[in-house]
Design a protein around this motif. Structure first.
Motif, PDB file in Angstrom:
ATOM      1  N   ALA A 114       0.706  -1.127  -0.006  1.00 15.76           N
ATOM      2  CA  ALA A 114      -0.002   0.208   0.086  1.00 15.76           C
ATOM      3  C   ALA A 114       0.700   1.173  -0.090  1.00 15.76           C
ATOM      4  CB  ALA A 114      -0.867   0.023   1.045  1.00 15.76           C
ATOM      5  N   SER A 115       1.967   1.110   0.475  1.00 15.97           N
ATOM      6  CA  SER A 115       2.943   2.306   0.322  1.00 15.97           C
ATOM      7  C   SER A 115       3.622   2.572  -0.884  1.00 15.97           C
ATOM      8  CB  SER A 115       3.797   2.360   1.663  1.00 15.97           C
ATOM      9  OG  SER A 115       5.101   1.377   1.457  1.00 15.97           O
ATOM     10  N   GLY A 116       3.837   1.390  -1.633  1.00 15.53           N
ATOM     11  CA  GLY A 116       4.481   1.553  -3.019  1.00 15.53           C
ATOM     12  C   GLY A 116       5.859   0.786  -3.266  1.00 15.53           C
ATOM     13  N   LEU A 345      -3.879  -2.073   2.735  1.00 15.81           N
ATOM     14  CA  LEU A 345      -3.481  -1.510   4.236  1.00 15.81           C
ATOM     15  C   LEU A 345      -2.349  -2.352   4.176  1.00 15.81           C
ATOM     16  CD1 LEU A 345      -6.913  -2.543   6.040  1.00 15.81           C
ATOM     17  CD2 LEU A 345      -6.099  -0.285   5.413  1.00 15.81           C
ATOM     18  N   ASN A 346      -1.222  -1.552   5.049  1.00 14.09           N
ATOM     19  CA  ASN A 346      -0.002  -1.992   5.011  1.00 14.09           C
ATOM     20  C   ASN A 346       0.483  -1.497   6.439  1.00 14.09           C
ATOM     21  OD1 ASN A 346       3.370  -0.742   4.488  1.00 14.09           O
ATOM     22  ND2 ASN A 346       2.840  -2.737   4.400  1.00 14.09           N
ATOM     23  N   ASP A 347       0.677  -2.637   7.403  1.00 12.57           N
ATOM     24  CA  ASP A 347       0.927  -2.560   8.683  1.00 12.57           C
ATOM     25  C   ASP A 347       2.114  -3.174   9.080  1.00 12.57           C
ATOM     26  OD1 ASP A 347       1.048  -2.574  11.653  1.00 12.57           O
ATOM     27  OD2 ASP A 347      -1.051  -2.771  11.867  1.00 12.57           O
ATOM     28  N   ILE A 348       3.110  -2.181   9.691  1.00  9.78           N
ATOM     29  CA  ILE A 348       4.532  -2.528   9.842  1.00  9.78           C
ATOM     30  C   ILE A 348       5.089  -2.522  11.252  1.00  9.78           C
ATOM     31  CG2 ILE A 348       7.020  -2.315   9.083  1.00  9.78           C
ATOM     32  CD1 ILE A 348       6.116  -1.345   6.317  1.00  9.78           C
ATOM     33  N   ARG A 370       1.361   2.431   9.861  1.00 11.97           N
ATOM     34  CA  ARG A 370       0.034   1.932   9.251  1.00 11.97           C
ATOM     35  C   ARG A 370      -0.059   2.857   8.044  1.00 11.97           C
ATOM     36  NH1 ARG A 370      -1.160   1.541  14.829  1.00 11.97           N
ATOM     37  NH2 ARG A 370      -1.487  -0.648  15.498  1.00 11.97           N
ATOM     38  N   ASN A 371       0.197   2.316   6.891  1.00 11.09           N
ATOM     39  CA  ASN A 371      -0.311   2.966   5.461  1.00 11.09           C
ATOM     40  C   ASN A 371      -1.560   2.421   4.991  1.00 11.09           C
ATOM     41  OD1 ASN A 371      -0.032   3.676   2.698  1.00 11.09           O
ATOM     42  ND2 ASN A 371       1.967   4.701   3.580  1.00 11.09           N
ATOM     43  N   TYR A 401      -0.702   7.873   6.430  1.00 11.61           N
ATOM     44  CA  TYR A 401      -0.133   6.961   7.202  1.00 11.61           C
ATOM     45  C   TYR A 401      -0.070   7.499   8.689  1.00 11.61           C
ATOM     46  CZ  TYR A 401       4.027  10.095   7.596  1.00 11.61           C
ATOM     47  OH  TYR A 401       4.883  10.806   7.683  1.00 11.61           O
ATOM     48  N   LYS A 402       0.315   6.547   9.581  1.00 13.95           N
ATOM     49  CA  LYS A 402       0.092   6.765  11.114  1.00 13.95           C
ATOM     50  C   LYS A 402       1.535   6.047  11.580  1.00 13.95           C
ATOM     51  CE  LYS A 402      -4.836   7.231  11.962  1.00 13.95           C
ATOM     52  NZ  LYS A 402      -5.872   6.569  12.960  1.00 13.95           N
TER      53      LYS A 402
END
Length: 676
Positions: A114-116, A345-348, A370-371, A401-402
């Motif tokens: 989700a962030s690329g 959704l991207n959660d890292i 979180r993106n 993002y957060k």
């Protein structure tokens, strides 16, 4: 020896299947898919290149670099084995490694998060049967990206094959592929094991992969697709050298300094375990009206022992894509509409520790990012009299993002980038049979990835903005009979807030917005058909030639007291020329003879350091042997045929002038592939 025995056991077990021959056709005769919006290559309004199965087999089995680099305007670099960077029209300006600013799909499914960011090196090149590369913004169908889009295709026909190859520097590659239609199911099972010691110190690597897909035609109107991929990738990273260090010993890993240890001492590398799974469904309510939906998820366990820290990253990704389609053909008019949505959704969770010679030490910083990104899109194709072809699209893109610091002290950051309307308009007109002209204009937007927002400095860069710009281009396509195809194009891309990479004294990267860039260029491509010379000695010949001439400049770009306006864009060569000559002797022995010329490259924004131009030649010999229903293909490839001292990947704006990642000298790969 056990691996080789296993390979030949697979050959024996699978000997009941057969594979059809690959046909070598002009690229102008193929169909492109453009993600479920098929059209002819000649009539396409897009700047697209097709990397066919015929071109992919020019590689050694563990690489796709040479085939991609035969494409005008596209450049793949390899700083060490499988440490890839992929550039479309200069998009590696912001990519220290991996793939950013380029959207990548695998069949129906989405490789980019989700962030690329895209882990392209988890894909074994042997899995890919064909590639479509779209250059420049394609925001209407693919969302916010300024570099381009890559569609990777796996097998869509029955196949049973196994391959074994060995080569210089301890290279070993083994793979198995089974594609089979069983009733209403078409399935594929692919397995690969690849390892090498590498040319330099600290450049060993090992990749193990398994891929399974199933296409289930559950009714005349419905097709359900399922996919599962698992990759275990472990590779060392030798790091960049200064010019002096490279001249003393090209095989060195980055040495220690009085302030910092070296790559060998710190066991620098990447360990990436990734699993990706998804389902898609395509249903045709009527011959004209259909619906498509996919859902997918992935998990990444990423470890990066680096010079200054040991990073653990745990990523969870979810993505959805859906669209309604309407297509109708009349006598002289054809119309296609598509309306849809794609989001992810991207959660890292990122944990950084001291690096104690490749082992985790004391904690430094723990963060969660979180993106969320997504876009709605509407596109229309309208064609008249099989002469005028139009493609109009519009998308509304959002990205936010957060960031949350979990250790040592709690901090929170939240950014929602401004939503962007991104239009694209293209048309192609047939002036005469086999002669078409095209024009295109589109806007692209690319938000920072998670690795740019929270880079290896371990700080959140809340001031970093998306880059965006308008791309205008025009081109011609000409087919002479059925024996020659010529394509040429010119583009002018004006980008604002371009994202540029920097390095600090510790070798840690960070990113800044670099004002404006003006990117103008010519690209050309020429291809002949596979000529039958009707001679028992010299039987067949085929030739392709491609290249790009770029004038990429910074505009209104200042860094502190330095004004870099007018400088050449960092990391982008002004000229690339590529050729591939295929010919056959005695109706058996095939020879693939390729060249890659790259002009000098500016290695920093100040343009005070440049690379040397390079001309690299490769040659591959292929010899088929038929044994009843089994076809053996023996191959020998010599890479860097002229034994040049060259660099296949640079570290732009590297601190301490560590720009250079030397490539290997002359080396070989010997292989055997069995098709049943």
């Amino acid at each position: 020896m056990k691996k080789i025995s296993l390979f030949f056991s697979i050959l024996y077990v699978t000997a009941l299947f057969s594979q059809k021959e690959d046909s070598a056709t002009l690229v102008s005769e193929v169909k492109i898919e453009a993600y479920k919006k098929p059209s002819g290559f000649m009539s396409s309004t897009k700047s697209v290149s097709v990397v066919s199965e015929n071109l992919l087999r020019q590689n050694t089995p563990e690489r796709m670099l040479e085939s991609i680099n035969q494409t005008a305007g596209v450049r793949m670099e390899e700083r060490s084995p499988v440490s890839y960077r992929l550039s479309i029209r200069g998009s590696t300006l912001r990519s220290p490694f991996g793939v950013r600013n380029v959207k990548v799909y695998l069949d129906d499914f989405i490789l980019s998060d989700a962030s690329g960011n895209t882990y392209l090196n988890v894909i074994s090149p042997e899995l890919i049967d064909r590639m479509e590369i779209y250059k420049g913004p394609e925001s209407g169908d693919y969302g916010a990206v300024t570099g381009g889009t890559v569609l990777l295709k796996t097998k869509d026909s029955e196949n049973l094959s196994a391959r074994l190859s060995i080569g210089s520097y301890g290279t070993f590659n083994e793979s198995f592929n089974l594609s089979k239609q069983l009733g209403k199911h078409f399935f594929e099972i692919f397995q690969n094991h690849y390892q090498t010691d590498g040319y330099r110190q600290q450049s060993e690597m090992l990749r193990k992969q398994i891929f399974i897909k199933d296409h289930f035609q559950y009714s005349e109107k419905g097709l359900l697709r399922a996919m599962l991929m698992y990759t275990d990738l472990d590779y060392r990273t030798p790091g960049g050298l200064t010019l002096g260090q490279m001249q003393i010993d090209r095989k060195l890993a980055r040495p220690a300094t009085p302030a910092l240890p070296g790559a060998l001492e710190q066991n620098a590398g990447i360990r990436n375990k990734m699993i990706l799974a998804g389902l898609s469904n395509e249903y045709n309510f009527t011959p004209a009206f259909s619906h498509f939906i996919l859902v997918q998820g992935s998990y990444v366990d990423f470890k990066n022992p680096f010079i200054t820290n040991f990073e653990n990253r745990f990523e969870k990704n979810f993505a959805l894509r859906t669209h309604l389609n309407y297509e109708k053909n009349w006598t002289k008019i054809s119309l296609a509409w598509r309306f849809g949505f794609e989001g992810g959704l991207n959660d890292i969770l990122v944990k950084n520790y001291d690096n104690n010679k490749g082992y985790i030490g004391n904690p430094q910083n723990f963060d969660r990012i979180r993106n969320t990104s997504g876009f709605y899109f509407l596109s229309q194709k309208l064609n008249f009299n099989a002469k005028l072809f139009t493609d109009i699209s519009l998308s509304l893109n959002s990205n936010s993002y957060k960031g949350e610091r979990l250790y040592p002290q709690s901090q929170n950051h939240s950014v929602h980038f401004k939503d962007q309307w991104l239009p694209n308009f293209g048309l192609t007109y047939m002036l005469a049979k086999g002669f078409l002209v095209r024009a295109k204009i589109g806007k692209g937007n690319s938000a920072p990835t998670n690795e740019e927002i929270r880079s290896s400095t371990q700080e959140f860069n809340v001031t970093l903005s998306p880059e965006f710009g308008w791309n205008k281009e025009a081109g011609i396509r000409k087919q002479l009979g059925n024996y020659l195809f010529i394509e040429g194009s010119y583009f002018d891309f004006r980008m604002k807030d371009a994202i540029v990479r920097r390095q600090n004294e510790a070798g840690q990267e960070y990113f800044v917005n670099a004002g404006e860039t003006v990117q103008k260029g010519w690209e050309f491509f020429l291809e002949t058909k596979d000529f039958d010379l009707k001679n028992d000695f010299f039987n067949r010949i085929k030739f392709r030639f491609s290249g790009a001439f770029y004038q990429f400049r910074f505009q209104n770009y200042r860094q502190n007291e330095n004004d870099f306006s007018g400088n050449d864009l960092t990391g982008v060569p002004g000229t690339t020329l590529n050729s591939l000559l295929n010919f056959t002797f005695f109706k058996k022995l095939s020879v693939d003879y390729s060249h890659f010329y790259t002009s000098k490259i500016p290695l920093n924004d100040a343009n005070s350091v440049w690379s040397e131009p390079s001309l690299i030649g490769n040659i591959q010999l292929r010899f088929p042997v038929s044994l009843d229903k089994t076809r053996l293909n023996l191959s020998l490839q010599l890479q860097n045929l002229y034994n040049e001292n060259y660099v296949s990947g640079f570290d732009s704006n590297a601190f301490g002038n560590r720009y250079f990642n030397p490539a290997s000298k002359r080396n070989f790969v010997l292989g055997i592939k069995a098709d049943f």
